[in-house]
Design an enzyme around this catalytic site. Sequence first.
Site, PDB file in Angstrom:
ATOM      1  N   GLU A 100      10.239  19.309 -24.324  1.00 57.13           N
ATOM      2  CA  GLU A 100       9.374  19.749 -23.160  1.00 57.13           C
ATOM      3  C   GLU A 100       9.952  20.823 -22.530  1.00 57.13           C
ATOM      4  O   GLU A 100       9.229  21.647 -21.830  1.00 57.13           O
ATOM      5  CB  GLU A 100       9.366  18.388 -22.290  1.00 57.13           C
ATOM      6  N   HIS A 134       0.438  18.305 -26.817  1.00 55.84           N
ATOM      7  CA  HIS A 134       0.280  16.909 -26.518  1.00 55.84           C
ATOM      8  C   HIS A 134      -1.167  16.374 -27.113  1.00 55.84           C
ATOM      9  O   HIS A 134      -1.310  15.253 -27.674  1.00 55.84           O
ATOM     10  CB  HIS A 134       0.223  16.757 -25.109  1.00 55.84           C
ATOM     11  N   ARG A 177      -3.360  21.796 -14.413  1.00 58.56           N
ATOM     12  CA  ARG A 177      -2.130  21.280 -14.706  1.00 58.56           C
ATOM     13  C   ARG A 177      -2.313  20.892 -16.257  1.00 58.56           C
ATOM     14  O   ARG A 177      -1.242  20.365 -16.921  1.00 58.56           O
ATOM     15  CB  ARG A 177      -2.225  19.886 -13.812  1.00 58.56           C
ATOM     16  N   ASN A 186      -0.166  19.983 -21.080  1.00 57.85           N
ATOM     17  CA  ASN A 186      -0.773  19.314 -22.247  1.00 57.85           C
ATOM     18  C   ASN A 186      -0.443  19.979 -23.662  1.00 57.85           C
ATOM     19  O   ASN A 186      -0.871  19.696 -24.695  1.00 57.85           O
ATOM     20  CB  ASN A 186      -2.133  18.783 -22.329  1.00 57.85           C
ATOM     21  N   LYS A 202       3.010  11.552 -11.224  1.00 58.03           N
ATOM     22  CA  LYS A 202       2.417  10.642 -12.001  1.00 58.03           C
ATOM     23  C   LYS A 202       3.064   9.384 -12.110  1.00 58.03           C
ATOM     24  O   LYS A 202       4.230   9.373 -12.511  1.00 58.03           O
ATOM     25  CB  LYS A 202       2.135  11.355 -13.426  1.00 58.03           C
ATOM     26  N   LYS A 245       7.547  23.312 -13.018  1.00 57.53           N
ATOM     27  CA  LYS A 245       6.609  22.003 -13.014  1.00 57.53           C
ATOM     28  C   LYS A 245       6.053  22.017 -11.508  1.00 57.53           C
ATOM     29  O   LYS A 245       4.824  21.656 -11.235  1.00 57.53           O
ATOM     30  CB  LYS A 245       7.187  20.844 -13.192  1.00 57.53           C
ATOM     31  N   GLU A 288      -4.640  17.344 -11.699  1.00 57.28           N
ATOM     32  CA  GLU A 288      -4.840  17.911 -12.981  1.00 57.28           C
ATOM     33  C   GLU A 288      -6.472  18.051 -13.127  1.00 57.28           C
ATOM     34  O   GLU A 288      -7.070  17.491 -14.052  1.00 57.28           O
ATOM     35  CB  GLU A 288      -4.456  16.658 -14.266  1.00 57.28           C
ATOM     36  N   HIS A 294       8.369  10.521 -28.604  1.00 60.92           N
ATOM     37  CA  HIS A 294       7.485  11.419 -27.684  1.00 60.92           C
ATOM     38  C   HIS A 294       7.661  12.692 -27.818  1.00 60.92           C
ATOM     39  O   HIS A 294       6.754  13.612 -28.605  1.00 60.92           O
ATOM     40  CB  HIS A 294       7.144  10.947 -26.298  1.00 60.92           C
ATOM     41  N   ARG A 301       0.720  -1.154  -0.081  1.00 61.29           N
ATOM     42  CA  ARG A 301      -0.207   0.090  -0.001  1.00 61.29           C
ATOM     43  C   ARG A 301       0.792   1.325   0.135  1.00 61.29           C
ATOM     44  O   ARG A 301       0.508   2.255   0.621  1.00 61.29           O
ATOM     45  CB  ARG A 301      -1.082  -0.064   1.340  1.00 61.29           C
ATOM     46  N   HIS A 339      -0.053  13.311 -29.268  1.00 56.84           N
ATOM     47  CA  HIS A 339      -0.266  12.087 -28.723  1.00 56.84           C
ATOM     48  C   HIS A 339      -1.176  11.352 -29.983  1.00 56.84           C
ATOM     49  O   HIS A 339      -0.852   9.908 -30.161  1.00 56.84           O
ATOM     50  CB  HIS A 339      -1.345  11.891 -27.678  1.00 56.84           C
TER      51      HIS A 339
HETATM   52  N1  LIG Z   1       4.935  10.491 -15.194  1.00 57.15           N
HETATM   53  C1  LIG Z   1       5.029  11.488 -15.923  1.00 57.15           C
HETATM   54  O1  LIG Z   1       4.623  12.700 -15.390  1.00 57.15           O
HETATM   55  C2  LIG Z   1       5.381  11.376 -17.257  1.00 57.15           C
HETATM   56  C3  LIG Z   1       5.508  12.505 -18.081  1.00 57.15           C
HETATM   57  C4  LIG Z   1       6.208  12.383 -19.517  1.00 57.15           C
HETATM   58  C5  LIG Z   1       6.537  10.947 -19.815  1.00 57.15           C
HETATM   59  N2  LIG Z   1       6.342  10.058 -18.904  1.00 57.15           N
HETATM   60  C6  LIG Z   1       6.553   8.775 -19.626  1.00 57.15           C
HETATM   61  O2  LIG Z   1       8.137   8.505 -19.757  1.00 57.15           O
HETATM   62  C7  LIG Z   1       8.518   7.728 -20.741  1.00 57.15           C
HETATM   63  C8  LIG Z   1       9.254   8.144 -21.708  1.00 57.15           C
HETATM   64  O3  LIG Z   1      10.457   8.456 -20.969  1.00 57.15           O
HETATM   65  P1  LIG Z   1      11.997   8.675 -21.479  1.00 57.15           P
HETATM   66  O4  LIG Z   1      11.768   9.397 -22.703  1.00 57.15           O
HETATM   67  O5  LIG Z   1      12.779   8.878 -20.611  1.00 57.15           O
HETATM   68  O6  LIG Z   1      12.345   7.226 -22.147  1.00 57.15           O
HETATM   69  P2  LIG Z   1      13.010   6.137 -21.619  1.00 57.15           P
HETATM   70  O7  LIG Z   1      13.107   5.955 -20.411  1.00 57.15           O
HETATM   71  O8  LIG Z   1      12.707   4.919 -22.676  1.00 57.15           O
HETATM   72  O9  LIG Z   1      14.583   6.394 -22.030  1.00 57.15           O
HETATM   73  C9  LIG Z   1      14.995   6.517 -23.400  1.00 57.15           C
HETATM   74  C10 LIG Z   1      16.061   5.816 -23.891  1.00 57.15           C
HETATM   75  O10 LIG Z   1      17.187   6.356 -23.225  1.00 57.15           O
HETATM   76  C11 LIG Z   1      17.916   5.275 -22.331  1.00 57.15           C
HETATM   77  N3  LIG Z   1      18.765   6.103 -21.349  1.00 57.15           N
HETATM   78  C12 LIG Z   1      18.515   6.726 -20.286  1.00 57.15           C
HETATM   79  N4  LIG Z   1      19.127   7.170 -19.828  1.00 57.15           N
HETATM   80  C13 LIG Z   1      20.291   7.183 -20.421  1.00 57.15           C
HETATM   81  C14 LIG Z   1      21.602   7.841 -19.926  1.00 57.15           C
HETATM   82  N5  LIG Z   1      21.770   8.709 -19.207  1.00 57.15           N
HETATM   83  N6  LIG Z   1      22.630   7.511 -21.067  1.00 57.15           N
HETATM   84  C15 LIG Z   1      22.322   6.706 -21.916  1.00 57.15           C
HETATM   85  N7  LIG Z   1      21.041   5.980 -22.248  1.00 57.15           N
HETATM   86  C16 LIG Z   1      19.951   6.304 -21.496  1.00 57.15           C
HETATM   87  C17 LIG Z   1      17.226   4.205 -21.847  1.00 57.15           C
HETATM   88  O11 LIG Z   1      17.437   2.947 -21.643  1.00 57.15           O
HETATM   89  C18 LIG Z   1      16.254   4.047 -23.036  1.00 57.15           C
HETATM   90  O12 LIG Z   1      16.458   3.584 -24.030  1.00 57.15           O
HETATM   91  C19 LIG Z   1       7.224   7.087 -21.369  1.00 57.15           C
HETATM   92  O13 LIG Z   1       6.910   6.036 -20.767  1.00 57.15           O
HETATM   93  C20 LIG Z   1       6.194   8.196 -20.809  1.00 57.15           C
HETATM   94  O14 LIG Z   1       4.549   7.950 -20.895  1.00 57.15           O
HETATM   95  C21 LIG Z   1       5.621  10.245 -17.689  1.00 57.15           C
HETATM   96 ZN   LIG Z   2       5.111  15.310 -23.011  1.00 63.63          ZN
END
Ligand SMILES: NC(=O)c1ccc[n+]([C@@H]2O[C@H](COP(=O)([O-])OP(=O)(O)OC[C@H]3O[C@@H](n4cnc5c(N)ncnc54)[C@H](O)[C@@H]3O)[C@@H](O)[C@H]2O)c1
Ligand SMILES: [Zn+2]
Length: 364
Positions: free
Chosen positions: A185, A248, A241, A245, A143, A227, A237, A265, A121, A252
């Site tokens: 971003e 987006h 918040r 978007n 999130k 943020k 949101e 993305h 939990r 999306h």
């Molecule tokens: N929670 C939230 O508020 C929120 C907001 C935006 C996006 N997201 C989520 O985030 C995800 C995308 O995240 P992302 O863009 O970080 O992608 P990711 O986590 O897939 O990382 C991108 C690539 O970079 C590699 N990598 C990471 N750090 C590295 C480093 N320092 N050196 C070399 N390689 C490295 C990873 O292994 C991967 O192959 C999606 O699932 C999306 O839905 C969440």
């Molecule tokens: Zn985004």
Amino acid sequence: METVTVELGERSYPIMIGAGILDQLGAQLAAHVSARRAAVITNPVVGKLYARGVLDSLSAAGFQTVTVEIPDGEEHKNLAWLTFIYDRLVGAQMDRGCPVIALGGGVVGDLAGFAAATFLRGVPFVQVPTTLLAHVDSSVGGKTGINHPAGKNLIGAFYQPRLVLIDVDTLKTLPRRELVAGLVEVIKYGAILDAELFALVERDLDRILSCDATLLQHVVQRCCALKAMVVQRDERESDFRSILNFGHTVGHAVESLTEYKRYLHGEAVAIGMAFAARLSHARGYCKRETVQQIVQLLKRIGLPANVPPELIGPQLALTIGSDKKMAGGKVKFVCIEDLGRTRFESVGSEEIAELAARWMAAGI
Ligand SMILES: NC(=O)c1ccc[n+]([C@@H]2O[C@H](COP(=O)([O-])OP(=O)(O)OC[C@H]3O[C@@H](n4cnc5c(N)ncnc54)[C@H](O)[C@@H]3O)[C@@H](O)[C@H]2O)c1
Ligand SMILES: [Zn+2]
């Protein structure tokens, strides 16, 4: 090192930002939790680069650790790998006080965060993000979640971390395409909330792309502060918040129509931001120059700024219409009035598809 605090009453937490600060994780964590056992969730790519340093730092601060590796890639942000994490936490007899640490990008952060939110939990959660997108966006704000075969991020929880530790030096190993996608971003924060930040990216783009640590620290700090401000005002949101978007709605849809394969993305959001700026101008909310400024910056970085022609048509409207954020057949669309100033507008998905078709025909 700089600290931004997310002020949420009892759930407030610090975001520590610096260059070469990964080795301070253990000492910082020891000040925030009383347990001396921790789970580190990572993937093989990030683990190979940074797990040793993180584990040494934790051990020097008196923590016993268990490392859980999930495969690299968005396709693993799912229930099967969440179960794998639970199994490992149960196997290691982690108790309610033991923190779960996410070491990686947004995929690891979202998955580990949801595991932390739900295991027993809720156990303390710590983010150690390693992509630019995770530094400025996904690691802050609480999130967490996983994908469902029917759609992205359909299962999740709002669950704030206890601590976020951002080492901008980790960006030095990030592939340039990922860095650029994360920069979208940053540009978004500038466009919607901070004209000065936008101007800074315009001016110092080359230094940012060459991973100048001082500059990156400043940029990441600024984005986290923005943020934090948004999340403090509207954590779940319900209204404000959704300003985040910007770009987006169409972004999306572009990602979904290309099955998450063609664009990262951030690249899809670049298309969406250019579209949102053009729509804002078409409705008379912003000047043509503002649109040009946004589009030119995106193009300078080599980012796409137009909806690909083959995606324009009824399927675009249908995809936008199926977005989980739709209400009453209309989407709450973030428009721009000027750099740093926005307004929400109710826009129909058909109108969006029609505008895309009109601009394509006009060669815009
Ligand atoms: N929670 C939230 O508020 C929120 C907001 C935006 C996006 N997201 C989520 O985030 C995800 C995308 O995240 P992302 O863009 O970080 O992608 P990711 O986590 O897939 O990382 C991108 C690539 O970079 C590699 N990598 C990471 N750090 C590295 C480093 N320092 N050196 C070399 N390689 C490295 C990873 O292994 C991967 O192959 C999606 O699932 C999306 O839905 C969440
Ligand atoms: Zn985004």
